[in-house]
Design an enzyme around this catalytic site. Structure first.
Site, PDB file in Angstrom:
ATOM      1  N   ILE A   1       0.890  -1.164   0.000  1.00 60.46           N
ATOM      2  CA  ILE A   1       0.000   0.000   0.000  1.00 60.46           C
ATOM      3  C   ILE A   1       0.925   1.210   0.000  1.00 60.46           C
ATOM      4  CG2 ILE A   1      -1.672   1.347   1.309  1.00 60.46           C
ATOM      5  CD1 ILE A   1      -3.028  -1.222   2.070  1.00 60.46           C
ATOM      6  N   PRO A   2       0.922   1.944  -1.118  1.00 57.31           N
ATOM      7  CA  PRO A   2       2.027   2.889  -1.387  1.00 57.31           C
ATOM      8  C   PRO A   2       1.900   4.199  -0.630  1.00 57.31           C
ATOM      9  CG  PRO A   2       0.457   2.939  -3.184  1.00 57.31           C
ATOM     10  CD  PRO A   2      -0.046   1.897  -2.219  1.00 57.31           C
ATOM     11  N   CYS A   3       2.088   4.154   0.689  1.00 57.05           N
ATOM     12  CA  CYS A   3       2.003   5.386   1.472  1.00 57.05           C
ATOM     13  C   CYS A   3       3.161   6.321   1.127  1.00 57.05           C
ATOM     14  CB  CYS A   3       1.948   5.082   2.964  1.00 57.05           C
ATOM     15  SG  CYS A   3       3.311   4.095   3.567  1.00 57.05           S
ATOM     16  N   HIS A   4       4.198   5.795   0.432  1.00 61.41           N
ATOM     17  CA  HIS A   4       5.292   6.683   0.019  1.00 61.41           C
ATOM     18  C   HIS A   4       4.835   7.641  -1.086  1.00 61.41           C
ATOM     19  CE1 HIS A   4       5.489   3.140  -2.638  1.00 61.41           C
ATOM     20  NE2 HIS A   4       5.958   3.957  -3.565  1.00 61.41           N
TER      21      HIS A   4
END
Lengths: 251, 205
Positions: A160-163
């Site tokens: 889950i690409p929180c970056h």
């Protein structure tokens, strides 16, 4: 003494109602974990029968299996066992390819945290959105700070690409594995980080072109011939631009 | 296990039935005390049939495997706080079944009273408590006897399932259900009488 409990034929039939579960329940109870190569060094990954539940970089746990296990236990309170097989597609997913197809197990999170992560999952590879966009996407436009906290507690970073969630002023902001790792990840997915930081220095948060206003990393903005920067959505709308339906910019 | 003996029509006394495999339990509990994560699989594998069967037959239906898994997860979480001597002193079968029934009471059965709180992560959980329609449907899908058992009043159902489906001694049932042995026997005998009556009426037509 047999008394009331005499085993006649009828009682024997009842014994036939005992059956084994349809699957080995260790699979429903245990988490499995393994190591695999990721875009920022080796990863330690735990998953359940529901999906991937925990991802840490080797660096973040001091390359120590026991530290990873302790943190897993503190968060999930489930038994954990080592396996050699990573879930299908995970190797590609942590590099930004097909991440949405890999199931995740977010059962330990609050509904708010799950909403934040589900919205974040929709941010395409190579693009970024500000925290305020996530807050708007989950119908909690004022909860920007809480969104940041929820993303900081993301148990499955990379997948889950929180970056890809950045500050509204265009700076990249903090990351669960540190700001440097965030920048490395964004560059690895060919996000134009230098341009983003240039925009941030110029205080440009939105880009307008062809009558539409976008976030700078939106595919539409990037392919525009003559883009124009805006500090606020209101300014762009005052200039006659309508919000892009692809990146759905929030104010 | 004892089916061979009983199929001869011999009436066995309670004492002849294995309470549980004591030696296996000792080794299993020692493994848990040594290394909880490594040893716990032994508890799950050793007791999943009993736990699942009770979950299924007390009325969890299609959710029985989720309920059984939740029971083992709660057992694991309890074990996290137990020291070695407490682990070694456990009687795993009655301990697990007590956890199962508490879990069932607090979650599946209570779902109608306290909607979507404890079991929020297990969606679309129908309340058990079978209706006449359920019994009819179950008769077609799961075998008529199972359906009739699931239609028994709760205490009779529990007592009959624990005594005759998973073959616990009366004393252990009394401990699991937290009621006197005499009451257990009465629930069993009333439950069996009711089952026989229903069985004769609905099945042996």
């Amino acid at each position: 003494m047999t008394g009331d409990d005499s085993f006649d034929e009828f009682a024997l039939r009842l014994g036939g109602l005992a059956v084994a579960p349809p699957r080995d329940l260790t699979g429903a109870v245990y988490g499995d974990w393994t190591r695999l190569d990721g875009p920022v060094g080796e990863l330690l990954v735990a998953f359940t029968e529901v999906g991937v539940s925990y991802i840490r970089t080797a660096e973040s746990v001091g390359d120590d299996d026991d530290t990873f296990r302790e943190r897993f236990h503190a968060l999930f309170q489930r038994p954990l066992r080592r396996t050699s097989d990573a879930p299908a597609g995970l190797r590609q997913a942590v590099r930004g390819h097909g991440a949405a197809q890999v199931p995740v197990d977010l059962r330990v999170l609050t509904a708010f945290e799950r909403d934040v992560l589900t919205a974040t999952r929709a941010i395409p590879t190579g693009q970024t959105r500000p925290y305020a966009w996530v807050a708007r996407a989950i119908g909690r436009p004022k909860a920007v700070r809480a969104v940041g906290t929820a993303l900081g507690n993301n148990p499955v970073p990379l997948l889950i690409p929180c970056h890809r969630v950045t500050r509204s002023d265009g700076n990249l902001g903090q990351y669960v594995f540190g700001a440097d790792t965030k920048e490395r990840l964004l560059r690895a997915e060919e996000t134009n980080v230098d341009e983003l930081l240039d925009f941030a220095r110029s205080r440009i948060a939105y880009v307008g072109a062809d009558g539409v206003v976008c976030y700078p990393t939106c595919t539409r903005a990037r392919s525009a011939a003559d883009p124009r920067g805006f500090r606020t959505l209101a300014a762009a709308e005052a200039a006659g631009l309508r919000p892009c339906d692809l990146c759905t910019p929030a104010g | 296990m004892c089916n061979a003996g009983r199929s001869l029509g011999v009436h066995l006394s309670m004492d002849d039935l294995p309470e549980s495999d004591a030696e296996t339990d000792v080794a299993m509990l020692a493994a848990i005390a040594d290394d909880l994560d490594a040893g716990f699989a032994g508890m799950v594998r050793g007791y999943q049939r009993v736990v699942y069967s009770v979950a299924l037959r007390v009325g969890a239906g299609a959710d029985a495997d989720d309920l059984a898994a939740e029971c083992f997860l709660r057992a694991y979480r309890a074990l996290l706080g137990y020291d070695r001597s407490r682990i070694l002193a456990l009687r795993p079968r009655s301990w697990l079944l007590t956890i199962l029934l508490n879990t069932w009471r607090n979650t599946v059965r209570g779902a109608t009273r306290r909607p979507a709180v404890a079991m929020a992560e297990l969606p679309d959980r129908p309340a058990p408590g079978p209706t006449v329609e359920d019994v009819v449907a179950n008769t077609e899908t799961r075998g008529e006897l199972g359906a009739l058992v699931s239609a028994l009043p709760e205490n009779q159902r529990l007592a009959v399932v624990l005594r005759h489906v998973v073959e616990l001694p009366v004393a252990e049932i009394a401990a699991v259900m937290r009621i006197p042995e005499g009451t257990v026997k009465s629930h069993i005998s009333r439950g069996l009488a009711r089952l026989r009556e229903q069985y004769a009426k609905e099945v042996v037509r």
